[in-house]
Design a protein around this motif. Structure first.
Motif, PDB file in Angstrom:
ATOM      1  N   GLY A  89       0.837  -1.196   0.000  1.00  0.00           N
ATOM      2  CA  GLY A  89       0.000   0.000   0.000  1.00  0.00           C
ATOM      3  C   GLY A  89       0.870   1.242   0.000  1.00  0.00           C
ATOM      4  O   GLY A  89       1.578   1.500   0.974  1.00  0.00           O
ATOM      5  N   GLY A  90       0.828   1.977  -1.084  1.00  0.00           N
ATOM      6  CA  GLY A  90       1.667   3.180  -1.197  1.00  0.00           C
ATOM      7  C   GLY A  90       0.839   4.448  -1.093  1.00  0.00           C
ATOM      8  O   GLY A  90       1.034   5.405  -1.833  1.00  0.00           O
ATOM      9  N   GLY A  99       2.012   4.595   3.505  1.00  0.00           N
ATOM     10  CA  GLY A  99       2.935   3.685   2.820  1.00  0.00           C
ATOM     11  C   GLY A  99       4.009   4.446   2.052  1.00  0.00           C
ATOM     12  O   GLY A  99       5.190   4.067   2.060  1.00  0.00           O
ATOM     13  N   ARG A 153       3.999   9.714  -5.547  1.00  0.00           N
ATOM     14  CA  ARG A 153       4.025  10.216  -4.157  1.00  0.00           C
ATOM     15  C   ARG A 153       5.429  10.076  -3.554  1.00  0.00           C
ATOM     16  O   ARG A 153       5.970  11.010  -2.977  1.00  0.00           O
ATOM     17  CB  ARG A 153       3.046   9.382  -3.317  1.00  0.00           C
ATOM     18  CG  ARG A 153       1.962  10.196  -2.675  1.00  0.00           C
ATOM     19  CD  ARG A 153       0.952   9.275  -1.985  1.00  0.00           C
ATOM     20  NE  ARG A 153      -0.261   9.220  -2.750  1.00  0.00           N
ATOM     21  CZ  ARG A 153      -0.879   8.132  -3.182  1.00  0.00           C
ATOM     22  NH1 ARG A 153      -0.416   6.943  -2.894  1.00  0.00           N
ATOM     23  NH2 ARG A 153      -1.966   8.209  -3.881  1.00  0.00           N
ATOM     24  N   TYR A 208       1.940  -9.542  -5.370  1.00  0.00           N
ATOM     25  CA  TYR A 208       2.416  -9.988  -4.050  1.00  0.00           C
ATOM     26  C   TYR A 208       3.613 -10.939  -4.161  1.00  0.00           C
ATOM     27  O   TYR A 208       4.418 -11.029  -3.239  1.00  0.00           O
ATOM     28  CB  TYR A 208       1.294 -10.722  -3.303  1.00  0.00           C
ATOM     29  CG  TYR A 208       0.321  -9.843  -2.552  1.00  0.00           C
ATOM     30  CD1 TYR A 208      -0.311  -8.763  -3.160  1.00  0.00           C
ATOM     31  CD2 TYR A 208      -0.001 -10.126  -1.225  1.00  0.00           C
ATOM     32  CE1 TYR A 208      -1.223  -7.990  -2.464  1.00  0.00           C
ATOM     33  CE2 TYR A 208      -0.914  -9.353  -0.516  1.00  0.00           C
ATOM     34  CZ  TYR A 208      -1.524  -8.295  -1.147  1.00  0.00           C
ATOM     35  OH  TYR A 208      -2.426  -7.528  -0.462  1.00  0.00           O
ATOM     36  N   THR A 265      -0.926  -0.489  11.462  1.00  0.00           N
ATOM     37  CA  THR A 265      -2.253  -0.182  12.007  1.00  0.00           C
ATOM     38  C   THR A 265      -2.176   0.865  13.115  1.00  0.00           C
ATOM     39  O   THR A 265      -1.242   0.857  13.918  1.00  0.00           O
ATOM     40  CB  THR A 265      -2.952  -1.447  12.549  1.00  0.00           C
ATOM     41  OG1 THR A 265      -4.228  -1.056  13.062  1.00  0.00           O
ATOM     42  CG2 THR A 265      -2.147  -2.127  13.656  1.00  0.00           C
TER      43      THR A 265
HETATM   44  N1  LIG Z   1      -3.231   8.688   7.800  1.00  0.00           N
HETATM   45  C1  LIG Z   1      -2.774   8.728   9.053  1.00  0.00           C
HETATM   46  O1  LIG Z   1      -2.722   9.785   9.692  1.00  0.00           O
HETATM   47  C2  LIG Z   1      -2.258   7.470   9.709  1.00  0.00           C
HETATM   48  C3  LIG Z   1      -1.347   7.567  10.764  1.00  0.00           C
HETATM   49  C4  LIG Z   1      -0.830   6.397  11.329  1.00  0.00           C
HETATM   50  C5  LIG Z   1      -1.249   5.154  10.853  1.00  0.00           C
HETATM   51  N2  LIG Z   1      -2.170   5.093   9.839  1.00  0.00           N
HETATM   52  C6  LIG Z   1      -2.563   3.765   9.362  1.00  0.00           C
HETATM   53  O2  LIG Z   1      -1.877   3.478   8.148  1.00  0.00           O
HETATM   54  C7  LIG Z   1      -2.673   2.630   7.329  1.00  0.00           C
HETATM   55  C8  LIG Z   1      -2.815   3.251   5.957  1.00  0.00           C
HETATM   56  O3  LIG Z   1      -3.427   4.509   6.087  1.00  0.00           O
HETATM   57  P1  LIG Z   1      -3.268   5.651   4.979  1.00  0.00           P
HETATM   58  O4  LIG Z   1      -3.725   6.914   5.623  1.00  0.00           O
HETATM   59  O5  LIG Z   1      -1.925   5.584   4.353  1.00  0.00           O
HETATM   60  O6  LIG Z   1      -4.358   5.157   3.905  1.00  0.00           O
HETATM   61  P2  LIG Z   1      -4.434   5.533   2.347  1.00  0.00           P
HETATM   62  O7  LIG Z   1      -5.837   5.294   1.960  1.00  0.00           O
HETATM   63  O8  LIG Z   1      -3.795   6.853   2.076  1.00  0.00           O
HETATM   64  O9  LIG Z   1      -3.496   4.428   1.655  1.00  0.00           O
HETATM   65  C9  LIG Z   1      -3.834   3.074   1.570  1.00  0.00           C
HETATM   66  C10 LIG Z   1      -3.218   2.515   0.298  1.00  0.00           C
HETATM   67  O10 LIG Z   1      -3.415   1.101   0.286  1.00  0.00           O
HETATM   68  C11 LIG Z   1      -3.737   0.723  -1.045  1.00  0.00           C
HETATM   69  N3  LIG Z   1      -4.453  -0.552  -0.992  1.00  0.00           N
HETATM   70  C12 LIG Z   1      -5.749  -0.782  -0.632  1.00  0.00           C
HETATM   71  N4  LIG Z   1      -6.006  -2.099  -0.686  1.00  0.00           N
HETATM   72  C13 LIG Z   1      -4.858  -2.715  -1.074  1.00  0.00           C
HETATM   73  C14 LIG Z   1      -4.491  -4.054  -1.317  1.00  0.00           C
HETATM   74  N5  LIG Z   1      -5.368  -5.054  -1.150  1.00  0.00           N
HETATM   75  N6  LIG Z   1      -3.230  -4.338  -1.741  1.00  0.00           N
HETATM   76  C15 LIG Z   1      -2.334  -3.337  -1.907  1.00  0.00           C
HETATM   77  N7  LIG Z   1      -2.620  -2.030  -1.681  1.00  0.00           N
HETATM   78  C16 LIG Z   1      -3.866  -1.739  -1.274  1.00  0.00           C
HETATM   79  C17 LIG Z   1      -4.563   1.868  -1.595  1.00  0.00           C
HETATM   80  O11 LIG Z   1      -4.547   1.868  -3.023  1.00  0.00           O
HETATM   81  C18 LIG Z   1      -3.846   3.079  -0.988  1.00  0.00           C
HETATM   82  O12 LIG Z   1      -2.825   3.563  -1.837  1.00  0.00           O
HETATM   83  C19 LIG Z   1      -3.974   2.410   8.087  1.00  0.00           C
HETATM   84  O13 LIG Z   1      -3.892   1.243   8.830  1.00  0.00           O
HETATM   85  C20 LIG Z   1      -4.038   3.620   9.017  1.00  0.00           C
HETATM   86  O14 LIG Z   1      -4.803   3.380  10.173  1.00  0.00           O
HETATM   87  C21 LIG Z   1      -2.660   6.213   9.245  1.00  0.00           C
END
Ligand SMILES: NC(=O)c1ccc[n+]([C@@H]2O[C@H](COP(=O)([O-])OP(=O)(O)OC[C@H]3O[C@@H](n4cnc5c(N)ncnc54)[C@H](O)[C@@H]3O)[C@@H](O)[C@H]2O)c1
Length: 305
Positions: free
Chosen positions: A33-34, A38, A68, A99, A140
């Motif tokens: 997940g980028g 990511g 990004r 994967y 998470t």
């Molecule tokens: N945004 C925040 O402030 C924050 C802070 C700390 C932790 N987190 C945690 O980090 C994690 C990601 O959050 P985010 O904000 O980066 O979300 P996001 O929506 O920006 O990014 C998620 C990415 O995962 C990809 N994705 C979805 N399903 C997928 C799959 N099956 N295989 C591969 N890629 C897949 C999406 O295309 C997307 O690019 C979550 O668990 C969130 O709770 C977020």
């Protein structure tokens, strides 16, 4: 993406003694997940010399993830935060949608959206492609690391690595240990955090870990104070900013995070830790009215203009 690009920098290309500046970092890292987090995690490993593979769900998301990461890398060089050559850094990045490419990675960090079923499926899919001694981490921010570990075949090789947003500007990583996380992994994770130039807070898995639990507790009390008319949102925030040196007050932070996000976390903490995390009515009312904070223009503060 042609095949030569996809498999450049694979672990099979490793030269004995490959020099990585972040001495304790694994050379071959994977990120699932980028998205926002990511890409930030990828950037952190890249600027410290690792080869990073990002796997996304489809080609369009893979392209967006690459952009990004490349843009974050370019910005950090422009700002002078990183002394590196952009082309060299980008040459250590591979982005795919397969994967199977995780095979041979020493550490993979999962950063897909916060959804239990999605995470379990993703983590199992990664684990089955990794060597027995490879490590797997989840970014998470709220799910149970012990619960996720129970879904895996090698729970001793799994832990939470909770990076903070935005990753380049944050110096904290919460290392969340599951009951079965091995001592070797707990020790290695501290070394990785240090090699990334950040500070580790080590937490035994518990709802909200250390950061969200305490951050949300302060924010909920601040909301109750607004509700009771103790002071304005501005004054409550200033009490913490000026009196306690918090960089941002609890209510402004809530606006930035999103009131809906904080409501979800409060409900989860209420169900796991008890009534002291019950969301105040003012939070429920604001979310119901669509006052979600910065993203909607209004929360505890007005963000228009
Ligand atoms: N945004 C925040 O402030 C924050 C802070 C700390 C932790 N987190 C945690 O980090 C994690 C990601 O959050 P985010 O904000 O980066 O979300 P996001 O929506 O920006 O990014 C998620 C990415 O995962 C990809 N994705 C979805 N399903 C997928 C799959 N099956 N295989 C591969 N890629 C897949 C999406 O295309 C997307 O690019 C979550 O668990 C969130 O709770 C977020």
């Amino acid at each position: 993406m042609d095949n030569s690009e996809r498999h450049a920098n694979s672990p099979a290309d490793a030269l004995p003694g490959t020099n990585v500046p972040g001495a304790d970092l694994p050379h071959f890292v994977g990120v699932l997940g980028g998205g926002r987090m990511g890409a930030g995690i990828t950037h952190a490993f890249l600027i410290n010399g690792a080869n990073v593979l990002v796997v996304e769900r489809d080609e369009a998301s893979a392209e967006a993830a690459r952009e990004r990461v490349e843009s974050a890398a370019a910005k950090s060089i422009e700002r002078g935060a990183v002394d590196a050559n952009l082309d060299e850094m980008v040459s250590r990045l591979t982005v795919t949608v397969d994967y199977d490419d995780f095979a041979g990675r020493q550490l993979v960090v999962e950063a897909v959206p916060e959804d239990w079923d999605l995470k379990v499926t993703a983590l199992r899919g990664i684990e089955e492609r990794l060597a027995d001694d490879a490590y797997l981490a989840s970014n998470t921010s709220s799910l149970s690391v012990n619960g996720l570990a129970r879904e895996l075949k090698r729970p001793q090789n799994f832990l939470g690595l909770h990076f903070f947003n935005p990753v380049p500007a944050s110096t904290l990583i919460e290392v969340v240990l599951g009951e079965q996380t091995s001592h070797a992994l707990a020790h290695a994770a501290r070394g990785w955090v240090e090699a990334l130039g950040k500070t580790a807070v080590v937490v035994n898995d518990a709802p909200g870990f250390a950061s969200s639990r305490l951050g949300v507790a302060i924010a909920l009390e601040a909301m109750r104070m607004v509700e009771e008319g103790v002071a304005t949102a501005e004054d409550i925030d200033n009490a913490m900013v000026l009196g306690y040196k918090h960089p941002t007050g609890p209510l402004r932070t809530t606006d930035i995070v999103g009131l809906d996000v904080r409501l979800g976390i409060a409900e989860y903490l209420q169900s796991t830790l008890g009534e002291r995390f019950a969301p105040p009515q003012i939070l429920r009312d604001k979310v119901a009215r669509g006052e979600l904070g910065r993203k909607s223009g209004k929360g505890f503060f007005d963000w228009n203009g």
